[in-house]
Design a protein around this motif. Sequence first.
Motif, PDB file in Angstrom:
ATOM      1  N   ASN A   8       0.786  -1.269  -0.108  1.00 15.74           N
ATOM      2  CA  ASN A   8      -0.092   0.018   0.020  1.00 15.74           C
ATOM      3  C   ASN A   8       0.838   1.149  -0.048  1.00 15.74           C
ATOM      4  N   PRO A   9       0.237   2.474  -0.061  1.00 18.61           N
ATOM      5  CA  PRO A   9       1.186   3.658  -0.339  1.00 18.61           C
ATOM      6  C   PRO A   9       2.033   3.686   0.855  1.00 18.61           C
ATOM      7  N   SER A  10       1.587   3.561   2.073  1.00 20.57           N
ATOM      8  CA  SER A  10       2.085   3.984   3.307  1.00 20.57           C
ATOM      9  C   SER A  10       3.622   2.756   3.214  1.00 20.57           C
ATOM     10  N   GLN A  11       3.285   1.510   2.788  1.00 19.62           N
ATOM     11  CA  GLN A  11       4.316   0.601   2.964  1.00 19.62           C
ATOM     12  C   GLN A  11       5.325   1.024   1.981  1.00 19.62           C
ATOM     13  N   ARG A  12       5.054   1.483   0.687  1.00 15.09           N
ATOM     14  CA  ARG A  12       6.059   1.950  -0.104  1.00 15.09           C
ATOM     15  C   ARG A  12       6.633   2.864   0.300  1.00 15.09           C
ATOM     16  N   LEU A  13       6.197   3.930   1.017  1.00 11.51           N
ATOM     17  CA  LEU A  13       6.932   5.147   1.407  1.00 11.51           C
ATOM     18  C   LEU A  13       8.056   4.564   2.249  1.00 11.51           C
ATOM     19  N   GLN A  14       7.302   3.636   3.219  1.00 12.03           N
ATOM     20  CA  GLN A  14       8.402   3.373   4.380  1.00 12.03           C
ATOM     21  C   GLN A  14       9.593   2.519   3.817  1.00 12.03           C
ATOM     22  N   ARG A  15       9.557   1.620   2.944  1.00 10.79           N
ATOM     23  CA  ARG A  15      10.455   0.708   2.345  1.00 10.79           C
ATOM     24  C   ARG A  15      11.638   1.575   1.552  1.00 10.79           C
ATOM     25  N   ILE A  16      10.893   2.477   0.703  1.00 10.34           N
ATOM     26  CA  ILE A  16      11.897   3.231  -0.134  1.00 10.34           C
ATOM     27  C   ILE A  16      12.497   4.158   0.639  1.00 10.34           C
ATOM     28  N   PRO A  23      23.659   3.589  -0.715  1.00  8.93           N
ATOM     29  CA  PRO A  23      24.435   4.198  -2.200  1.00  8.93           C
ATOM     30  C   PRO A  23      24.825   2.954  -3.085  1.00  8.93           C
ATOM     31  N   ASP A  24      24.292   1.913  -2.571  1.00  9.24           N
ATOM     32  CA  ASP A  24      24.878   0.876  -3.452  1.00  9.24           C
ATOM     33  C   ASP A  24      23.661  -0.236  -4.111  1.00  9.24           C
ATOM     34  N   TRP A  25      22.780   0.551  -4.609  1.00 12.00           N
ATOM     35  CA  TRP A  25      21.765  -0.505  -5.096  1.00 12.00           C
ATOM     36  C   TRP A  25      22.286  -1.331  -6.205  1.00 12.00           C
ATOM     37  N   SER A  26      21.589  -2.409  -6.341  1.00 13.77           N
ATOM     38  CA  SER A  26      21.999  -3.453  -7.606  1.00 13.77           C
ATOM     39  C   SER A  26      21.341  -2.929  -8.836  1.00 13.77           C
ATOM     40  N   PRO A  27      22.006  -3.072 -10.308  1.00 10.28           N
ATOM     41  CA  PRO A  27      21.564  -2.544 -11.317  1.00 10.28           C
ATOM     42  C   PRO A  27      20.209  -2.890 -11.394  1.00 10.28           C
ATOM     43  N   HIS A  28      19.610  -3.816 -11.069  1.00 12.44           N
ATOM     44  CA  HIS A  28      17.984  -4.172 -11.171  1.00 12.44           C
ATOM     45  C   HIS A  28      17.460  -3.183 -10.259  1.00 12.44           C
ATOM     46  N   LEU A  29      17.685  -3.000  -9.079  1.00 10.46           N
ATOM     47  CA  LEU A  29      16.842  -2.103  -8.330  1.00 10.46           C
ATOM     48  C   LEU A  29      17.005  -0.717  -8.663  1.00 10.46           C
ATOM     49  N   HIS A  30      18.011  -0.398  -9.237  1.00  6.50           N
ATOM     50  CA  HIS A  30      18.317   0.882  -9.540  1.00  6.50           C
ATOM     51  C   HIS A  30      17.506   1.221 -10.833  1.00  6.50           C
ATOM     52  N   GLY A  31      17.436   0.108 -11.941  1.00  4.87           N
ATOM     53  CA  GLY A  31      16.435   0.570 -12.894  1.00  4.87           C
ATOM     54  C   GLY A  31      15.220   0.500 -12.650  1.00  4.87           C
ATOM     55  N   PHE A  32      14.586  -0.198 -11.456  1.00 10.83           N
ATOM     56  CA  PHE A  32      13.278  -0.418 -11.093  1.00 10.83           C
ATOM     57  C   PHE A  32      12.795   0.864 -10.534  1.00 10.83           C
ATOM     58  N   LEU A  33      13.695   1.543  -9.825  1.00 10.32           N
ATOM     59  CA  LEU A  33      13.537   2.899  -9.155  1.00 10.32           C
ATOM     60  C   LEU A  33      13.436   3.932 -10.121  1.00 10.32           C
ATOM     61  N   LEU A  34      14.302   3.871 -11.178  1.00 10.49           N
ATOM     62  CA  LEU A  34      14.490   5.030 -12.119  1.00 10.49           C
ATOM     63  C   LEU A  34      13.160   5.159 -12.784  1.00 10.49           C
ATOM     64  N   ASP A  35      12.604   3.723 -13.175  1.00 14.81           N
ATOM     65  CA  ASP A  35      11.479   3.884 -13.920  1.00 14.81           C
ATOM     66  C   ASP A  35      10.322   4.335 -12.944  1.00 14.81           C
ATOM     67  N   GLN A  57      23.328   7.314  -5.306  1.00 21.13           N
ATOM     68  CA  GLN A  57      23.941   6.118  -5.747  1.00 21.13           C
ATOM     69  C   GLN A  57      25.568   6.451  -6.077  1.00 21.13           C
ATOM     70  N   HIS A  58      26.390   5.551  -5.746  1.00 20.62           N
ATOM     71  CA  HIS A  58      27.915   5.804  -6.400  1.00 20.62           C
ATOM     72  C   HIS A  58      27.874   5.502  -7.615  1.00 20.62           C
ATOM     73  N   ASP A  59      27.033   4.461  -8.286  1.00 22.26           N
ATOM     74  CA  ASP A  59      26.990   4.269  -9.619  1.00 22.26           C
ATOM     75  C   ASP A  59      25.892   4.835 -10.190  1.00 22.26           C
ATOM     76  N   ARG A  60      25.824   6.244 -10.422  1.00 20.80           N
ATOM     77  CA  ARG A  60      24.243   6.849 -10.964  1.00 20.80           C
ATOM     78  C   ARG A  60      24.239   6.617 -12.297  1.00 20.80           C
ATOM     79  N   SER A  61      22.907   6.330 -12.690  1.00 12.85           N
ATOM     80  CA  SER A  61      22.515   6.259 -14.032  1.00 12.85           C
ATOM     81  C   SER A  61      22.543   7.559 -14.632  1.00 12.85           C
ATOM     82  N   ALA A  62      23.154   7.663 -15.999  1.00 12.27           N
ATOM     83  CA  ALA A  62      23.395   8.567 -16.935  1.00 12.27           C
ATOM     84  C   ALA A  62      21.887   9.191 -17.326  1.00 12.27           C
TER      85      ALA A  62
END
Length: 238
Positions: A8-16, A23-35, A57-62
């Motif tokens: 639910n919206p509150s759970q998304r807020l809390q977990r995000i 600062p070290d998301w996986s490429p998959h997580l990085h791409g998911f949250l960029l979308d 993120q240390h490896d920030r998306s261009a």
Amino acid sequence: MAGYEAWNPSQRLQRITKLAQRPDWSPHLHGFLLDALSDRSLREVTRNNIANGLVRQHDRSAELVPLLLAMIDDERESTTWRVYAVQHAAAAITNGAAEQTRTTIDRLIDTANTHRDAIGATALMHLHRLAAVYPAAADILDGLIESRIDDATCPDIELTTALSVIAERGRERDRPATVRALSNASSDTVRRHAIAALGRIGSAEDEALIASYTTSDNRLITTAADAALATLRRRHTP
């Protein structure tokens, strides 16, 4: 992210919010949250936390900065989110490629020139904060400030931001513009900011001008004037 669609919206807020600290998301997580950053059905505070995490993120998306810059002028976005986009775009150019940095500063300049609202005011403040590091921002800042001080139709939010920049810069050469802003102020909000700025940058001869506001019927004005007088006297007392 497993289970994301069911949260639910509150759970998304809390977990995000928790994820955004890393600062070290996986490429998959990085791409998911960029979308996910483009998902206008999310709470703005949730999107804001996603953006904070992406910037961290240390490896920030261009792709991040171009996405944020596109959001600034996207009228499908709320004004609040477009202000956030300005803030995050400015933050994201740190350690960025030179070409992307120049593009971002040019867009912030354009935004400050074309938006006479909270969006433009935010761009102005971030140009000020970038000016110490990026000469391109410093070169344009004086003109942007003067244009607001001398524009009789300038919204209060832009005038007060310009005066806040003047106060933060602490340069005596901004004194004439500050005195003009105070003399021409059409609201107590602008007067308060001009008085505060004058206390920070004014000369000893401004003491009488500031003191004239200590008897105002508006308590916020008198408080600002008292504080500005104290600041001015500290600066000019041997």
